[in-house]
Design a protein around this motif. Structure first.
Motif, PDB file in Angstrom:
ATOM      1  N   GLY A 151       0.942  -1.204  -0.047  1.00  0.00           N
ATOM      2  CA  GLY A 151       0.170   0.103  -0.060  1.00  0.00           C
ATOM      3  C   GLY A 151       0.778   1.274  -0.125  1.00  0.00           C
ATOM      4  N   LEU A 152       2.186   1.311   0.803  1.00  0.00           N
ATOM      5  CA  LEU A 152       2.866   2.444   0.635  1.00  0.00           C
ATOM      6  C   LEU A 152       3.434   2.820  -0.653  1.00  0.00           C
ATOM      7  CD1 LEU A 152       4.867   1.904   3.970  1.00  0.00           C
ATOM      8  CD2 LEU A 152       3.350   3.609   3.688  1.00  0.00           C
ATOM      9  N   ASN A 153       3.623   1.501  -1.320  1.00  0.00           N
ATOM     10  CA  ASN A 153       4.484   1.609  -2.700  1.00  0.00           C
ATOM     11  C   ASN A 153       3.241   2.194  -3.830  1.00  0.00           C
ATOM     12  OD1 ASN A 153       6.595   0.917  -4.710  1.00  0.00           O
ATOM     13  ND2 ASN A 153       4.986  -0.346  -5.435  1.00  0.00           N
ATOM     14  N   THR A 154       1.960   1.960  -3.461  1.00  0.00           N
ATOM     15  CA  THR A 154       1.236   2.796  -4.235  1.00  0.00           C
ATOM     16  C   THR A 154       0.901   4.124  -4.137  1.00  0.00           C
ATOM     17  OG1 THR A 154      -0.646   2.247  -2.735  1.00  0.00           O
ATOM     18  CG2 THR A 154      -0.494   0.619  -4.207  1.00  0.00           C
ATOM     19  N   LEU A 155       1.601   4.752  -3.109  1.00  0.00           N
ATOM     20  CA  LEU A 155       1.461   5.993  -2.980  1.00  0.00           C
ATOM     21  C   LEU A 155       2.551   7.067  -3.818  1.00  0.00           C
ATOM     22  CD1 LEU A 155       0.744   6.326   0.855  1.00  0.00           C
ATOM     23  CD2 LEU A 155      -0.861   6.502  -0.772  1.00  0.00           C
ATOM     24  N   MET A 156       3.354   6.036  -4.335  1.00  0.00           N
ATOM     25  CA  MET A 156       4.437   6.817  -5.146  1.00  0.00           C
ATOM     26  C   MET A 156       4.228   6.246  -6.444  1.00  0.00           C
ATOM     27  SD  MET A 156       7.880   5.972  -2.786  1.00  0.00           S
ATOM     28  CE  MET A 156       7.336   4.260  -2.796  1.00  0.00           C
ATOM     29  N   SER A 157       4.246   7.388  -7.573  1.00  0.00           N
ATOM     30  CA  SER A 157       4.118   7.138  -8.798  1.00  0.00           C
ATOM     31  C   SER A 157       5.321   7.394  -9.672  1.00  0.00           C
ATOM     32  CB  SER A 157       2.874   7.627  -9.583  1.00  0.00           C
ATOM     33  OG  SER A 157       2.981   9.124  -9.518  1.00  0.00           O
ATOM     34  N   ALA A 158       5.467   7.271 -10.954  1.00  0.00           N
ATOM     35  CA  ALA A 158       6.642   7.652 -11.770  1.00  0.00           C
ATOM     36  C   ALA A 158       6.741   9.285 -11.809  1.00  0.00           C
ATOM     37  CB  ALA A 158       6.364   7.050 -13.055  1.00  0.00           C
ATOM     38  N   ASP A 159       5.544   9.994 -11.934  1.00  0.00           N
ATOM     39  CA  ASP A 159       5.394  11.283 -12.001  1.00  0.00           C
ATOM     40  C   ASP A 159       5.625  12.240 -10.749  1.00  0.00           C
ATOM     41  OD1 ASP A 159       5.245  10.700 -14.782  1.00  0.00           O
ATOM     42  OD2 ASP A 159       3.250  10.624 -14.527  1.00  0.00           O
ATOM     43  N   SER A 160       4.923  11.612  -9.762  1.00  0.00           N
ATOM     44  CA  SER A 160       4.992  12.414  -8.418  1.00  0.00           C
ATOM     45  C   SER A 160       4.810  11.630  -7.168  1.00  0.00           C
ATOM     46  CB  SER A 160       3.538  13.423  -8.665  1.00  0.00           C
ATOM     47  OG  SER A 160       2.380  12.594  -8.537  1.00  0.00           O
ATOM     48  N   VAL A 161       5.182  12.167  -6.132  1.00  0.00           N
ATOM     49  CA  VAL A 161       4.755  11.453  -4.815  1.00  0.00           C
ATOM     50  C   VAL A 161       4.249  12.513  -3.855  1.00  0.00           C
ATOM     51  CG1 VAL A 161       6.227  10.332  -2.943  1.00  0.00           C
ATOM     52  CG2 VAL A 161       6.933  10.138  -5.000  1.00  0.00           C
TER      53      VAL A 161
ATOM     54  N   LEU B 261       3.834  13.332  -0.773  1.00  0.00           N
ATOM     55  CA  LEU B 261       4.882  13.144   0.569  1.00  0.00           C
ATOM     56  C   LEU B 261       3.724  13.278   1.741  1.00  0.00           C
ATOM     57  CD1 LEU B 261       7.939  15.506  -0.355  1.00  0.00           C
ATOM     58  CD2 LEU B 261       7.677  13.066  -0.680  1.00  0.00           C
ATOM     59  N   GLY B 262       2.834  14.138   1.802  1.00  0.00           N
ATOM     60  CA  GLY B 262       2.052  13.940   3.186  1.00  0.00           C
ATOM     61  C   GLY B 262       1.395  12.656   3.346  1.00  0.00           C
ATOM     62  N   ALA B 263       0.826  12.195   2.387  1.00  0.00           N
ATOM     63  CA  ALA B 263       0.216  10.819   2.363  1.00  0.00           C
ATOM     64  C   ALA B 263       1.274   9.679   2.744  1.00  0.00           C
ATOM     65  CB  ALA B 263      -0.683  10.574   1.379  1.00  0.00           C
ATOM     66  N   LEU B 264       2.191   9.853   2.113  1.00  0.00           N
ATOM     67  CA  LEU B 264       3.381   8.786   2.260  1.00  0.00           C
ATOM     68  C   LEU B 264       3.889   8.707   3.701  1.00  0.00           C
ATOM     69  CD1 LEU B 264       5.189   6.546   0.991  1.00  0.00           C
ATOM     70  CD2 LEU B 264       6.612   8.281   0.314  1.00  0.00           C
ATOM     71  N   ALA B 265       3.915  10.004   3.975  1.00  0.00           N
ATOM     72  CA  ALA B 265       4.293  10.106   5.555  1.00  0.00           C
ATOM     73  C   ALA B 265       3.385   9.506   6.619  1.00  0.00           C
ATOM     74  CB  ALA B 265       4.843  11.451   5.992  1.00  0.00           C
ATOM     75  N   ALA B 266       2.186   9.892   6.237  1.00  0.00           N
ATOM     76  CA  ALA B 266       1.007   9.445   7.298  1.00  0.00           C
ATOM     77  C   ALA B 266       1.071   7.830   7.209  1.00  0.00           C
ATOM     78  CB  ALA B 266      -0.181   9.967   6.844  1.00  0.00           C
ATOM     79  N   GLY B 267       1.224   7.449   5.825  1.00  0.00           N
ATOM     80  CA  GLY B 267       1.125   5.863   5.714  1.00  0.00           C
ATOM     81  C   GLY B 267       2.487   5.444   6.544  1.00  0.00           C
ATOM     82  N   GLY B 268       3.634   5.947   6.387  1.00  0.00           N
ATOM     83  CA  GLY B 268       4.500   5.314   7.191  1.00  0.00           C
ATOM     84  C   GLY B 268       4.460   5.363   8.692  1.00  0.00           C
ATOM     85  N   ILE B 269       3.620   6.223   9.147  1.00  0.00           N
ATOM     86  CA  ILE B 269       3.171   6.360  10.544  1.00  0.00           C
ATOM     87  C   ILE B 269       2.380   5.424  10.984  1.00  0.00           C
ATOM     88  CG2 ILE B 269       2.374   7.872  12.613  1.00  0.00           C
ATOM     89  CD1 ILE B 269       3.932  10.069  11.074  1.00  0.00           C
ATOM     90  N   VAL B 270       1.507   5.241  10.129  1.00  0.00           N
ATOM     91  CA  VAL B 270       0.473   4.128  10.374  1.00  0.00           C
ATOM     92  C   VAL B 270       1.046   2.774  10.435  1.00  0.00           C
ATOM     93  CG1 VAL B 270      -1.478   3.019   9.479  1.00  0.00           C
ATOM     94  CG2 VAL B 270      -1.386   5.523   9.228  1.00  0.00           C
TER      95      VAL B 270
END
Length: 288
Positions: free
Chosen positions: A240-250, A252-261
Motif C-alpha cells: 500500500g505504501l508503494n501505491t502512494l508513489m508514482s513515476a511522475d509524483s509522490v 509526501l504527506g500521504a506517504l508520511a502518514a502511511g509510514g506512521i500508520v
C-alpha cells in the motif's frame, strides 16, 4: 586499652584508573545526545510531513492537520491494508512459533544421524535471499491454486522465518536442565505433559522473542505480498505504501502518514515486550 588493630584504609586508585572510572558526565551524554539527534531527525521529518498542511514549508507542524491520515486510511484503503497485515502477521507468528517449537525441541533433546547436516542446512538457508524463493514458491502456489490468497503470503513468510526461529528455540530449550523433565517423568508425566508443564513456561522469553521477530518481519516484508497478491483488497501495508508513489509524483504527506500508520503498531508491540525480547535473545544466544 583497646588493642584491636584497625584495618588499613583501602589503597587510593592511581591516576590512570581514576581517569577511566571517573569520566565526566558530559563525555557520556554528548555522544549519546548526538546519536539520538541523528536517530530522531528522520522520524521528526516524517511526522512533520504527515501533520502539516499540503504545500506548507514550515519546520513546525502548525497549524496541525490530520487530512493526510484521513486520505490514506479512507481514500487509499489503508484500513483494509492494515487489517490484512495484522492477519498475516498474527498467523505467521503462530505458525512459526508452533512449528519452530516442535523442531527446536527435537534438535535440542534428540540425537540422530543427520542432525549436524540438518543444522548446517538451516544455517546455510539464511544466506539465501528471499528474492530467489519467489519463482519456486510462485510455481508451487500456482499449482495449489493459492495465488491471490493471504494464505500464500503466510506460508511463504513462515518458511522464510522457520530456520532461524528453530535454531533459536533449540538453544532456549538447551538452557532448560534436562533433569527437570526427568523429574516430571518420575512423577508420572509423559513426555508431552512434562514439556507442557515444566519446559514450556520457562521458554516464555524465547517464544516472545521468536514470535515478535516473525511478526515484525512479516509486517514489513514487501516482496511476497507484491508477487503473490494481485487483488488490491488483499494487499498489505508495505505494498500500500508503494501505491502512494508514482513515476511522475509522490504525495509526501500521504506517504508520511502511511509510514506512521505502518510504524506505530510495531513500536507499541516492542514497547510492551522489550523486557522479554532482550531476555529471550540473550538466552538464545548462549548454548546450554
Amino acid at each position: 586499652m583497646d588493642t584491636a588493630r584497625k584495618s588499613p584504609p583501602p589503597p587510593r586508585p592511581s591516576g590512570k584508573h581514576r581517569a577511566w572510572d571517573e569520566v565526566p558526565r558530559w563525555q557520556i551524554y554528548l555522544p549519546l545526545g548526538i546519536y539520538l539527534l541523528f536517530t530522531l531527525i528522520p522520524f521528526y521529518w516524517i511526522l512533520l510531513f504527515a501533520l502539516r498542511p499540503a504545500g506548507s514549508t514550515s519546520l513546525v507542524p502548525w497549524p496541525m492537520t490530520f487530512d493526510h491520515f484521513d486520505k490514506v486510511w479512507n481514500e487509499r484503503s489503508f484500513g483494509t491494508y492494515f487489517q490484512n497485515s495484522v492477519y498475516v502477521g498474527l498467523a505467521t507468528l503462530v505458525m512459526t512459533t508452533v512449528v519452530a517449537l516442535a523442531g527446536g525441541y527435537a534438535l535440542a533433546r534428540f540425537d540422530f544421524k543427520i542432525k549436524q547436516a540438518f543444522m548446517l542446512a538451516l544455517l546455510c538457508s539464511q544466506f539465501v535471499p528471499g528474492a530467489l524463493l519467489l519463482v519456486p514458491l510462485f510455481e508451487i502456489f500456482a499449482e495449489l491454486q493459492m495465488i491471490n490468497s493471504l494464505g500464500s503470503v503466510i506460508l511463504a513468510e513462515t518458511v522464510f522465518q522457520l530456520p532461524l526461529s528453530m535454531i533459536l528455540i533449540s538453544n532456549f530449550i538447551k538452557n532448560v536442565p534436562y533433569s527437570l523433565e526427568e523429574a516430571a517423568w518420575v512423577d508420572g508425566c509423559g513426555r508431552l505433559r512434562a514439556f507442557r508443564v515444566v519446559v514450556l513456561p520457562l521458554l516464555r522469553p524465547g517464544l516472545i522473542a521468536v514470535g515478535s521477530f516473525a511478526f515484525v518481519h512479516s509486517w514489513n516484508h514487501f516482496l511476497f505480498a507484491l508477487m503473490f497478491l494481485n487483488n488490491q483488497e488483499k494487499q498489505t501495508i508495505p505494498v500500500g505504501l508503494n501505491t502512494l508513489m508514482s513515476a511522475d509524483s509522490v504525495d509526501l504527506g500521504a506517504l508520511a502518514a502511511g509510514g506512521i500508520v505502518a510504524a506505530v503498531p510495531v513500536v507499541i508491540v516492542f514497547a510492551f515486550i522489550q523486557k522479554w525480547l532482550i531476555t529471550g535473545f540473550s538466552a538464545g544466544a548462549v548454548k546450554g
